[in-house]
Enzyme design. Structure first.
Site, mmCIF file in Angstrom:
data_model
loop_
_atom_site.group_PDB
_atom_site.id
_atom_site.type_symbol
_atom_site.label_atom_id
_atom_site.label_comp_id
_atom_site.label_asym_id
_atom_site.label_seq_id
_atom_site.Cartn_x
_atom_site.Cartn_y
_atom_site.Cartn_z
ATOM 1 N N LYS A 42 0.407 -5.016 -6.499
ATOM 2 C CA LYS A 42 -0.424 -5.644 -7.500
ATOM 3 C C LYS A 42 0.072 -5.356 -8.918
ATOM 4 C CE LYS A 42 -4.538 -5.012 -4.643
ATOM 5 N NZ LYS A 42 -5.786 -4.227 -4.487
ATOM 6 N N GLU A 98 8.982 -6.062 -10.748
ATOM 7 C CA GLU A 98 8.290 -4.839 -10.316
ATOM 8 C C GLU A 98 7.641 -4.177 -11.538
ATOM 9 O OE1 GLU A 98 6.747 -3.025 -8.365
ATOM 10 O OE2 GLU A 98 8.155 -2.056 -7.011
ATOM 11 N N ASP A 99 6.590 -3.400 -11.301
ATOM 12 C CA ASP A 99 5.954 -2.715 -12.439
ATOM 13 C C ASP A 99 6.715 -1.465 -12.855
ATOM 14 O OD1 ASP A 99 5.261 -1.329 -10.117
ATOM 15 O OD2 ASP A 99 3.126 -1.155 -10.589
ATOM 16 N N VAL A 101 9.775 1.602 -11.453
ATOM 17 C CA VAL A 101 10.675 2.236 -10.492
ATOM 18 C C VAL A 101 10.558 3.738 -10.732
ATOM 19 C CG1 VAL A 101 13.055 2.521 -9.722
ATOM 20 C CG2 VAL A 101 12.221 0.248 -10.389
ATOM 21 N N ASP A 102 10.012 4.421 -9.718
ATOM 22 C CA ASP A 102 9.754 5.857 -9.817
ATOM 23 C C ASP A 102 10.785 6.570 -8.932
ATOM 24 O OD1 ASP A 102 8.475 8.278 -10.260
ATOM 25 O OD2 ASP A 102 6.777 7.869 -8.962
ATOM 26 N N LEU A 105 11.986 4.039 -4.007
ATOM 27 C CA LEU A 105 11.764 3.682 -2.597
ATOM 28 C C LEU A 105 11.257 2.239 -2.453
ATOM 29 C CD1 LEU A 105 11.363 4.484 0.460
ATOM 30 C CD2 LEU A 105 9.023 5.082 -0.171
ATOM 31 N N PHE A 151 2.331 9.848 -15.622
ATOM 32 C CA PHE A 151 1.622 8.826 -14.859
ATOM 33 C C PHE A 151 0.968 7.853 -15.842
ATOM 34 C CE2 PHE A 151 -1.584 6.817 -12.262
ATOM 35 C CZ PHE A 151 -0.862 6.565 -11.104
ATOM 36 N N ASP A 158 -2.462 0.714 -12.206
ATOM 37 C CA ASP A 158 -3.792 1.310 -11.995
ATOM 38 C C ASP A 158 -3.734 2.801 -11.721
ATOM 39 O OD1 ASP A 158 -2.644 1.209 -9.356
ATOM 40 O OD2 ASP A 158 -4.668 1.439 -8.548
ATOM 41 N N ARG A 164 -6.146 -1.607 -14.808
ATOM 42 C CA ARG A 164 -5.129 -2.676 -14.775
ATOM 43 C C ARG A 164 -5.295 -3.650 -15.939
ATOM 44 N NH1 ARG A 164 -2.437 -2.391 -9.837
ATOM 45 N NH2 ARG A 164 -3.691 -1.808 -8.037
HETATM 46 P P1 5GP Z 1 8.568 4.288 -6.084
HETATM 47 O O1 5GP Z 1 8.607 3.642 -4.737
HETATM 48 O O2 5GP Z 1 9.672 3.829 -7.006
HETATM 49 O O3 5GP Z 1 8.476 5.782 -5.982
HETATM 50 O O4 5GP Z 1 7.194 3.907 -6.721
HETATM 51 C C1 5GP Z 1 6.939 2.673 -7.203
HETATM 52 C C2 5GP Z 1 5.460 2.417 -7.173
HETATM 53 O O5 5GP Z 1 4.714 3.621 -7.400
HETATM 54 C C3 5GP Z 1 5.082 1.486 -8.279
HETATM 55 O O6 5GP Z 1 5.158 0.139 -7.865
HETATM 56 C C4 5GP Z 1 3.683 1.938 -8.625
HETATM 57 O O7 5GP Z 1 2.744 1.249 -7.812
HETATM 58 C C5 5GP Z 1 3.639 3.407 -8.264
HETATM 59 N N1 5GP Z 1 3.818 4.278 -9.441
HETATM 60 C C6 5GP Z 1 4.852 5.088 -9.712
HETATM 61 N N2 5GP Z 1 4.689 5.716 -10.892
HETATM 62 C C7 5GP Z 1 3.516 5.282 -11.370
HETATM 63 C C8 5GP Z 1 2.797 5.546 -12.591
HETATM 64 O O8 5GP Z 1 3.187 6.302 -13.491
HETATM 65 N N3 5GP Z 1 1.624 4.879 -12.735
HETATM 66 C C9 5GP Z 1 1.120 4.022 -11.800
HETATM 67 N N4 5GP Z 1 -0.046 3.444 -12.056
HETATM 68 N N5 5GP Z 1 1.773 3.745 -10.659
HETATM 69 C C10 5GP Z 1 2.962 4.371 -10.453
#
Ligand code: 5GP
Length: 176
Positions: A42, A98-99, A101-102, A105, A151, A158, A164
């Site tokens: 979302k 995408e919102d 990339v953490d 994954l 975060f 969210d 959001r």
């Molecule tokens: P990844 O798979 O790259 O570890 O995580 C990506 C997803 O983790 C994002 O699409 C998002 O939904 C969530 N995410 C990672 N960091 C944050 C953050 O700082 N805030 C929020 N709200 N979601 C995050």
């Protein structure tokens, strides 16, 4: 009633400038081509809706829902696909939006999934990137902001389903 507003981390104005810049770059890179833009739900819905208005190309919008997070702030490390695209991607240019990339994954798994559909090209646009947490190899072709490991909420992102709707990117203070 007490309405809590997270502290501003990246302002609405700064987001708009970067979105325009990315839109211009995408328009230039895909000149004379068509694009299938896939909004990763979302969290990317606000970014994607602003970005497509800045892309001056014939495009089709699709939605895909996949996540690697539950209601908390720590990655579960498991990708759940809830909704897939509804058109053929064969021979088409795909832009995944995408919102954030953490660990990488979510987007790396989504890219693999899309590549199985034999598209002409796959590129990734992301609003945010946290380099400190990266574990999976990902190429982000269009990035709005690289950020430290905090975060963030707002502008589509969210915390447990909240925030959001904020027009800016914010950070939560202790206790929220
Ligand atoms: P990844 O798979 O790259 O570890 O995580 C990506 C997803 O983790 C994002 O699409 C998002 O939904 C969530 N995410 C990672 N960091 C944050 C953050 O700082 N805030 C929020 N709200 N979601 C995050």
């Amino acid at each position: 009633m007490n309405f809590y507003s997270p502290e501003v981390f990246i302002s609405e104005e700064d987001i708009a400038i970067r979105v325009q810049t990315l839109g211009n770059a995408i328009t230039k890179d895909f000149a004379n081509e068509e694009l299938v833009v896939i909004c990763v739900l979302k969290g990317a819905f606000v970014f994607c809706s602003d970005l497509i208005k800045k892309i001056n190309l014939p495009l089709r919008i699709e939605f895909l829902s996949a996540s690697s997070y539950g209601d908390g702030t720590v990655s579960s490390g498991v990708l759940k696909m809830q909704m897939d695209v509804s058109c053929s991607l064969e021979g088409r240019n795909v832009l995944l939006v995408e919102d954030i990339v953490d660990t990488g994954l979510t987007i790396s798994e989504i890219v693999k999934h899309i590549e199985n559909h034999n598209p002409k090209s796959v590129r990734v646009a992301s609003l945010l990137y946290k380099p400190e947490k990266l574990k999976h190899s990902v190429t982000i072709d269009y990035l709005a902001f690289e950020i430290e490991d905090r975060f963030v909420v707002g502008y589509g992102l969210d915390y447990a389903g909240r925030f959001r709707e904020l027009p800016y990117l914010g950070v939560l203070n202790a206790g929220h």
